[in-house]
Design a protein around this motif. Structure first.
Motif, PDB file in Angstrom:
ATOM      1  N   VAL A   1       0.906  -1.117   0.097  1.00 15.94           N
ATOM      2  CA  VAL A   1      -0.031   0.024  -0.085  1.00 15.94           C
ATOM      3  C   VAL A   1       0.902   1.318  -0.005  1.00 15.94           C
ATOM      4  O   VAL A   1       1.945   1.429   1.010  1.00 15.94           O
ATOM      5  CB  VAL A   1      -0.851  -0.111   1.037  1.00 15.94           C
ATOM      6  N   ASN A   2       0.637   2.098  -0.748  1.00 16.67           N
ATOM      7  CA  ASN A   2       1.076   3.401  -0.830  1.00 16.67           C
ATOM      8  C   ASN A   2       1.111   4.327   0.465  1.00 16.67           C
ATOM      9  O   ASN A   2       0.150   4.238   1.093  1.00 16.67           O
ATOM     10  CB  ASN A   2       0.585   4.318  -2.015  1.00 16.67           C
ATOM     11  N   PHE A   3       2.430   4.831   0.941  1.00 14.57           N
ATOM     12  CA  PHE A   3       2.308   5.555   2.196  1.00 14.57           C
ATOM     13  C   PHE A   3       1.216   6.509   2.275  1.00 14.57           C
ATOM     14  O   PHE A   3       0.552   6.710   3.158  1.00 14.57           O
ATOM     15  CB  PHE A   3       3.882   6.018   2.532  1.00 14.57           C
ATOM     16  N   ASN A   4       1.074   7.255   1.235  1.00  7.75           N
ATOM     17  CA  ASN A   4       0.239   8.549   1.212  1.00  7.75           C
ATOM     18  C   ASN A   4      -1.359   7.867   1.316  1.00  7.75           C
ATOM     19  O   ASN A   4      -2.034   8.495   1.879  1.00  7.75           O
ATOM     20  CB  ASN A   4       0.278   9.281  -0.163  1.00  7.75           C
ATOM     21  N   VAL A   5      -1.660   6.742   0.675  1.00  7.80           N
ATOM     22  CA  VAL A   5      -3.011   6.238   0.710  1.00  7.80           C
ATOM     23  C   VAL A   5      -3.173   5.893   1.784  1.00  7.80           C
ATOM     24  O   VAL A   5      -4.218   6.220   2.623  1.00  7.80           O
ATOM     25  CB  VAL A   5      -3.197   5.031  -0.411  1.00  7.80           C
ATOM     26  N   LEU A   6      -2.307   4.908   2.722  1.00  7.03           N
ATOM     27  CA  LEU A   6      -2.537   4.856   4.077  1.00  7.03           C
ATOM     28  C   LEU A   6      -2.585   5.896   4.829  1.00  7.03           C
ATOM     29  O   LEU A   6      -3.443   5.772   6.274  1.00  7.03           O
ATOM     30  CB  LEU A   6      -1.249   3.855   4.421  1.00  7.03           C
TER      31      LEU A   6
ATOM     32  N   ASN B   1      -3.744   8.658   4.476  1.00  2.00           N
ATOM     33  CA  ASN B   1      -5.057   9.380   4.307  1.00  2.00           C
ATOM     34  C   ASN B   1      -6.355   8.363   5.103  1.00  2.00           C
ATOM     35  O   ASN B   1      -7.146   8.910   5.748  1.00  2.00           O
ATOM     36  CB  ASN B   1      -5.535   9.351   2.551  1.00  2.00           C
ATOM     37  N   TYR B   2      -6.131   7.030   4.882  1.00  2.00           N
ATOM     38  CA  TYR B   2      -6.901   6.234   5.685  1.00  2.00           C
ATOM     39  C   TYR B   2      -6.969   6.375   6.966  1.00  2.00           C
ATOM     40  O   TYR B   2      -7.750   6.426   7.711  1.00  2.00           O
ATOM     41  CB  TYR B   2      -6.858   4.624   5.379  1.00  2.00           C
ATOM     42  N   PHE B   3      -5.605   6.487   7.683  1.00  2.00           N
ATOM     43  CA  PHE B   3      -5.561   6.580   9.126  1.00  2.00           C
ATOM     44  C   PHE B   3      -6.009   8.113   9.535  1.00  2.00           C
ATOM     45  O   PHE B   3      -6.689   8.092  10.697  1.00  2.00           O
ATOM     46  CB  PHE B   3      -3.777   6.527   9.548  1.00  2.00           C
ATOM     47  N   ASP B   4      -5.816   9.050   8.564  1.00  2.00           N
ATOM     48  CA  ASP B   4      -6.221  10.261   8.977  1.00  2.00           C
ATOM     49  C   ASP B   4      -7.762  10.487   9.045  1.00  2.00           C
ATOM     50  O   ASP B   4      -8.458  11.061  10.072  1.00  2.00           O
ATOM     51  CB  ASP B   4      -5.820  11.505   8.007  1.00  2.00           C
ATOM     52  N   PHE B   5      -8.348   9.604   7.973  1.00  7.56           N
ATOM     53  CA  PHE B   5      -9.702   9.638   8.141  1.00  7.56           C
ATOM     54  C   PHE B   5     -10.338   8.857   9.543  1.00  7.56           C
ATOM     55  O   PHE B   5     -11.257   9.342  10.236  1.00  7.56           O
ATOM     56  CB  PHE B   5     -10.314   8.921   7.031  1.00  7.56           C
ATOM     57  N   LEU B   6      -9.676   7.703   9.880  1.00  7.92           N
ATOM     58  CA  LEU B   6     -10.065   7.101  11.021  1.00  7.92           C
ATOM     59  C   LEU B   6      -9.894   7.778  12.236  1.00  7.92           C
ATOM     60  O   LEU B   6     -10.835   7.665  13.062  1.00  7.92           O
ATOM     61  CB  LEU B   6      -9.303   5.511  11.139  1.00  7.92           C
TER      62      LEU B   6
ATOM     63  N   GLN C   1     -12.745  10.246  12.512  1.00 11.42           N
ATOM     64  CA  GLN C   1     -13.981   9.585  13.053  1.00 11.42           C
ATOM     65  C   GLN C   1     -13.937   9.067  14.177  1.00 11.42           C
ATOM     66  O   GLN C   1     -14.966   8.795  15.085  1.00 11.42           O
ATOM     67  CB  GLN C   1     -14.145   8.608  11.852  1.00 11.42           C
ATOM     68  N   GLY C   2     -12.704   8.991  14.932  1.00 10.17           N
ATOM     69  CA  GLY C   2     -12.587   8.606  16.344  1.00 10.17           C
ATOM     70  C   GLY C   2     -12.547   7.393  16.627  1.00 10.17           C
ATOM     71  O   GLY C   2     -12.729   6.598  17.621  1.00 10.17           O
ATOM     72  N   VAL C   3     -12.245   6.203  15.397  1.00 12.60           N
ATOM     73  CA  VAL C   3     -12.153   5.059  15.781  1.00 12.60           C
ATOM     74  C   VAL C   3     -10.834   4.567  15.987  1.00 12.60           C
ATOM     75  O   VAL C   3     -10.467   3.412  16.219  1.00 12.60           O
ATOM     76  CB  VAL C   3     -12.910   4.291  14.448  1.00 12.60           C
ATOM     77  N   VAL C   4      -9.562   5.301  15.678  1.00  9.94           N
ATOM     78  CA  VAL C   4      -8.317   5.029  15.798  1.00  9.94           C
ATOM     79  C   VAL C   4      -7.457   6.326  16.329  1.00  9.94           C
ATOM     80  O   VAL C   4      -8.141   7.429  15.989  1.00  9.94           O
ATOM     81  CB  VAL C   4      -7.594   4.713  14.350  1.00  9.94           C
ATOM     82  N   GLU C   5      -6.596   6.108  17.273  1.00 11.12           N
ATOM     83  CA  GLU C   5      -5.871   7.265  17.964  1.00 11.12           C
ATOM     84  C   GLU C   5      -4.500   7.348  17.574  1.00 11.12           C
ATOM     85  O   GLU C   5      -3.946   5.911  17.552  1.00 11.12           O
ATOM     86  CB  GLU C   5      -6.145   7.300  19.399  1.00 11.12           C
ATOM     87  N   GLU C   6      -3.809   8.129  17.434  1.00  7.20           N
ATOM     88  CA  GLU C   6      -2.340   8.072  17.143  1.00  7.20           C
ATOM     89  C   GLU C   6      -1.714   8.481  18.398  1.00  7.20           C
ATOM     90  O   GLU C   6      -2.155   9.383  19.244  1.00  7.20           O
ATOM     91  CB  GLU C   6      -2.067   9.446  16.156  1.00  7.20           C
TER      92      GLU C   6
END
Length: 72
Positions: A1-6, A8-13, A16-21
């Protein structure tokens, strides 16, 4: 998976409050599922058992992610 695509998915998650950094150590970042993320995961697992023909296609998710919040 391309880093930028990944990313973007993490930023979206995260939005939405389903994942935290989380910062670990000085220069390391990890991602963790939140309580809301666990709830959403359980919800979709149960939905898939009740209606196994329902499939979420990646193009629907990517369109929703670009245009509007999906899990609010």
């Amino acid at each position: 998976v391309n880093f930028n695509v990944l990313k973007n998915y993490f930023d979206f998650l995260i939005k939405q409050g389903v994942v935290e950094e989380k910062s670990v150590e000085r220069d390391r970042i990890v991602y963790a599922i939140t309580e809301r993320g666990l709830y959403v995961t359980r919800f979709f697992k149960e939905l898939n058992q009740v209606i196994p023909t329902v499939k979420i296609r990646s193009e629907i998710l990517s369109t929703k992610a670009k245009n509007e919040p999906y899990l609010e």
